[in-house]
Design an enzyme around this catalytic site. Structure first.
Site, PDB file in Angstrom:
ATOM      1  N   ASN A  12       0.793  -0.878   0.412  1.00  0.00           N
ATOM      2  CA  ASN A  12      -0.019   0.204  -0.227  1.00  0.00           C
ATOM      3  C   ASN A  12       0.838   1.172   0.632  1.00  0.00           C
ATOM      4  O   ASN A  12       0.653   2.478  -0.520  1.00  0.00           O
ATOM      5  CB  ASN A  12      -1.161  -0.414   0.912  1.00  0.00           C
ATOM      6  N   GLY A  43       2.104  -5.392   7.721  1.00  0.00           N
ATOM      7  CA  GLY A  43       1.537  -6.235   6.434  1.00  0.00           C
ATOM      8  C   GLY A  43       0.360  -7.113   7.811  1.00  0.00           C
ATOM      9  O   GLY A  43       0.134  -6.110   8.887  1.00  0.00           O
ATOM     10  N   GLU A  52       4.541  -4.473  12.414  1.00  0.00           N
ATOM     11  CA  GLU A  52       3.938  -3.573  12.510  1.00  0.00           C
ATOM     12  C   GLU A  52       2.226  -4.118  11.391  1.00  0.00           C
ATOM     13  O   GLU A  52       2.597  -4.641  10.277  1.00  0.00           O
ATOM     14  CB  GLU A  52       3.731  -1.906  11.723  1.00  0.00           C
ATOM     15  N   CYS A 110      -3.563   0.935   6.885  1.00  0.00           N
ATOM     16  CA  CYS A 110      -3.284  -0.001   8.438  1.00  0.00           C
ATOM     17  C   CYS A 110      -4.012   1.359  10.048  1.00  0.00           C
ATOM     18  O   CYS A 110      -5.004   0.392  10.256  1.00  0.00           O
ATOM     19  CB  CYS A 110      -2.110  -0.346   9.162  1.00  0.00           C
ATOM     20  N   GLU A 141     -10.843  -6.569   9.999  1.00  0.00           N
ATOM     21  CA  GLU A 141      -9.600  -5.145   9.137  1.00  0.00           C
ATOM     22  C   GLU A 141     -10.256  -5.467   7.183  1.00  0.00           C
ATOM     23  O   GLU A 141     -10.289  -7.174   7.279  1.00  0.00           O
ATOM     24  CB  GLU A 141      -8.220  -5.111   9.064  1.00  0.00           C
TER      25      GLU A 141
HETATM   26  P1  ADP Z   1      -0.768  -7.259   2.535  1.00  0.00           P
HETATM   27  O1  ADP Z   1       0.220  -6.475   2.255  1.00  0.00           O
HETATM   28  O2  ADP Z   1      -1.887  -7.841   1.985  1.00  0.00           O
HETATM   29  O3  ADP Z   1      -1.125  -6.961   4.332  1.00  0.00           O
HETATM   30  P2  ADP Z   1       0.841  -9.241   3.368  1.00  0.00           P
HETATM   31  O4  ADP Z   1       0.396  -9.129   5.113  1.00  0.00           O
HETATM   32  O5  ADP Z   1       0.515 -11.164   3.107  1.00  0.00           O
HETATM   33  O6  ADP Z   1      -0.268  -9.042   2.327  1.00  0.00           O
HETATM   34  O7  ADP Z   1       1.691  -8.891   2.403  1.00  0.00           O
HETATM   35  C1  ADP Z   1       2.883  -8.330   3.055  1.00  0.00           C
HETATM   36  C2  ADP Z   1       4.209  -8.778   3.463  1.00  0.00           C
HETATM   37  O8  ADP Z   1       4.612  -9.423   3.234  1.00  0.00           O
HETATM   38  C3  ADP Z   1       4.516  -8.877   1.600  1.00  0.00           C
HETATM   39  O9  ADP Z   1       5.801  -8.008   1.064  1.00  0.00           O
HETATM   40  C4  ADP Z   1       4.204 -10.064   1.267  1.00  0.00           C
HETATM   41  O10 ADP Z   1       5.045 -11.107   0.258  1.00  0.00           O
HETATM   42  C5  ADP Z   1       5.410 -10.533   2.338  1.00  0.00           C
HETATM   43  N1  ADP Z   1       4.825 -12.006   2.824  1.00  0.00           N
HETATM   44  C6  ADP Z   1       3.811 -13.283   3.323  1.00  0.00           C
HETATM   45  N2  ADP Z   1       3.999 -13.963   3.374  1.00  0.00           N
HETATM   46  C7  ADP Z   1       4.415 -13.709   4.071  1.00  0.00           C
HETATM   47  C8  ADP Z   1       5.404 -15.297   5.392  1.00  0.00           C
HETATM   48  N3  ADP Z   1       4.650 -16.729   5.043  1.00  0.00           N
HETATM   49  N4  ADP Z   1       6.863 -14.994   5.195  1.00  0.00           N
HETATM   50  C9  ADP Z   1       7.194 -14.294   5.133  1.00  0.00           C
HETATM   51  N5  ADP Z   1       7.007 -13.143   4.481  1.00  0.00           N
HETATM   52  C10 ADP Z   1       5.158 -12.699   3.890  1.00  0.00           C
END
Ligand code: ADP
Length: 499
Positions: free
Chosen positions: A159, A235, A257, A291, A392
């Protein structure tokens, strides 16, 4: 820096100061949320690529060019990076808008703010102080050193890729660490464009690395790597839980975060035009894909009808459109998954008996046909236990609730598993501070919403995460403390008792 945005751009990763493809040679496409079409390709990194990045980062930590660089010089490099970011702000913003579909006016605002983050932490680079500890035994001189943690992995979402990277990167660099950034597979381009500027600024090779790829594979390999000393993750909460679990195998500390379900509370004595504006900023800016979204609106029953009338009147005029145009006020959802999630939560609110006051569907306007748009949406008659009041959305969906008194609204506002932020709207100064203390949130805004700066700590309560980014104390997140003991006494002590 002049990649031609009209063509499919082929990006490379940045490892140890080299621009490289994935060892497997595989890549994946990045889509524009406005056209639904591919516009760039990214290397699909995996374990071997992560290994190379960790090796490069570990090597530079032992390299005197970085290890022994005077802190004031680290500050100069950060300042130089700030200058380059200022020069290239427009390009970076265009790339982000193309990649994640967020408004150019929002991404440009963020890109223009980035230099401040590096300049602020540049000023702290040579002020990372240890302490002298007054001991009972005055023949011992005891002091502390604050040393870099080591290899810091920074995993960011789609985002606000560069802003959220900078939330931790500026402090981590100021403290002398080596970094591996893993941007979201949905919006990796700006982080790679940013890496070109890090290279130009003159940081030693390996201080900043970028590996691109998917969450489970590339991200997972990074989080589980024994050579990584700290993971910063921004994330979703479910992913945060997985990351904390994987990192625990190597006792790797994590800064999380995560998401929020933040309340915006409007008391009857508030300035209604200001509060309507703040409510819109909270949930419809960035199409709710933040967020910090103020996704639960609590309205004092005395102003409930009037407030909603004004809110809907303004919401009707929100201009959905091409995110690359300055006049657009709301862009599309960044991914089709995100769009489906919004539709699912809207359907569940209708099933659970909430009243749809506005929106609730994709727009009919044919000029928006290719994009993943969703109308600004408002639900009333919300129960606290409905999914829409608890989960969310990460989309433009507002849940409105009515309240009678202060204690009741405090209890209801705190009634979620999240605690990232909260807004209070009132002209009663005593009430404002009283309520601010009672809300379980890492950030509380009084008569404003969605305000952020490099100088103020940011992070969550409860399941919104732990650790704090930004502000002077953020340096502590990226250093570890060593306690050094010096015996100054001339007497030889008993070897069999603790000294
Ligand atoms: P969003 O962006 O919708 O909050 P995520 O939390 O899944 O979605 O993703 C945020 C970041 O975390 C991205 O860079 C994604 O590639 C990474 N990510 C997603 N799953 C994993 C994981 N199991 N281990 C490490 N990084 C991850």
């Amino acid at each position: 820096m002049s990649s031609d945005l009209a063509q499919l751009t082929s990006y490379k990763m940045f490892i140890g100061g080299e621009w490289v493809d994935a060892a497997s040679g595989r890549s994946f496409e990045s889509l524009s949320p406005f056209t639904g079409q591919a516009w760039a390709t990214m290397p699909d990194g995996e374990e071997g690529d992560v290994d190379r990045a960790v090796e490069a980062a570990q090597a530079v930590l032992d390299n005197p060019d970085w290890k022994r660089m005077p802190p004031i010089q680290r500050g100069r490099l950060l300042r130089r990076l700030g200058e380059l970011l200022r020069e290239h702000a427009e390009h970076l913003a265009q790339v982000e808008t193309r990649d994640n579909g967020k408004l150019i006016r929002e991404m440009l605002g963020q890109a223009k703010a980035l230099p401040n983050y590096y300049e602020y932490f540049a000023g702290l680079a040579d002020k990372i102080l240890g302490e002298t500890i007054p001991l009972e035994n005055t023949a011992i001189f005891n002091y502390t050193l604050r040393e870099p943690i080591g290899v810091v992995a920074i995993i960011t979402p789609w985002n606000s890729p560069l802003l959220l990277l900078s939330f931790s990167l500026a402090a981590a660099l100021a403290a002398g660490n080596a970094i591996i950034a893993k941007p979201s597979e949905y919006a990796s381009a700006s982080t790679l464009e940013f890496a070109k500027l890090v290279e130009q600024a003159g940081f030693p090779k390996g201080v900043f690395n970028v590996v691109t790829g998917f969450g489970k594979t590339t991200g997972g390999a990074l989080v589980g790597h024994p050579g990584v000393s700290k993971v910063v993750f921004t994330g979703g909460a479910d992913t945060g839980r997985i990351i904390a679990r994987v990192a625990s195998a190597n006792i790797t500390p994590v800064l999380l975060e995560l998401g929020g379900k933040s309340p915006n509370i409007v008391f009857a004595d508030a300035s209604i035009p200001d509060a309507v504006n703040g409510c819109i900023a909270g949930i419809f800016a960035a199409s709710g894909q933040t967020c910090l979204a103020g996704s639960r609106l609590f309205l004092d029953e005395d102003i409930y009808g009037e407030f909603l009338e004004r809110l809907v009147a303004r919401v009707k005029t929100i201009r959905l459109g091409d995110p690359s145009l300055m006049e657009s006020e709301m862009g599309p959802m960044a991914t089709t998954d995100q769009l489906r999630k919004v539709e699912d939560l809207v359907a569940s609110a209708l099933n659970e008996g909430a009243t749809l006051l506005y929106g609730g569907k994709r727009p009919d306007d044919p000029s928006l046909g290719q994009g993943w748009f969703f109308l600004p949406t408002i639900f009333t008659d919300m129960g606290s236990d409905m999914r829409l009041a608890q989960e969310e959305v990460f989309g433009p969906v507002l849940a409105v609730m009515k309240f009678r008194d202060e204690n009741e609204v405090i209890a209801r506002a705190n009634e979620t598993r999240y605690g990232l932020a909260a807004g209070i709207w009132t002209n009663d100064v005593k009430r404002a501070h009283r309520v601010a203390r009672e809300l379980k949130a890492g950030t509380v805004w009084i008569n404003t919403y969605r305000a952020l700066t490099y100088a103020s700590p940011f992070g969550g309560y409860k399941q919104s995460g732990y650790g704090r980014e930004l502000g002077v104390d953020a340096i502590k997140e990226f250093t570890q403390v060593k306690s050094v003991w010096v015996n100054l006494s001339d007497t030889v002590p008993d070897p069999f008792v603790i000294r």
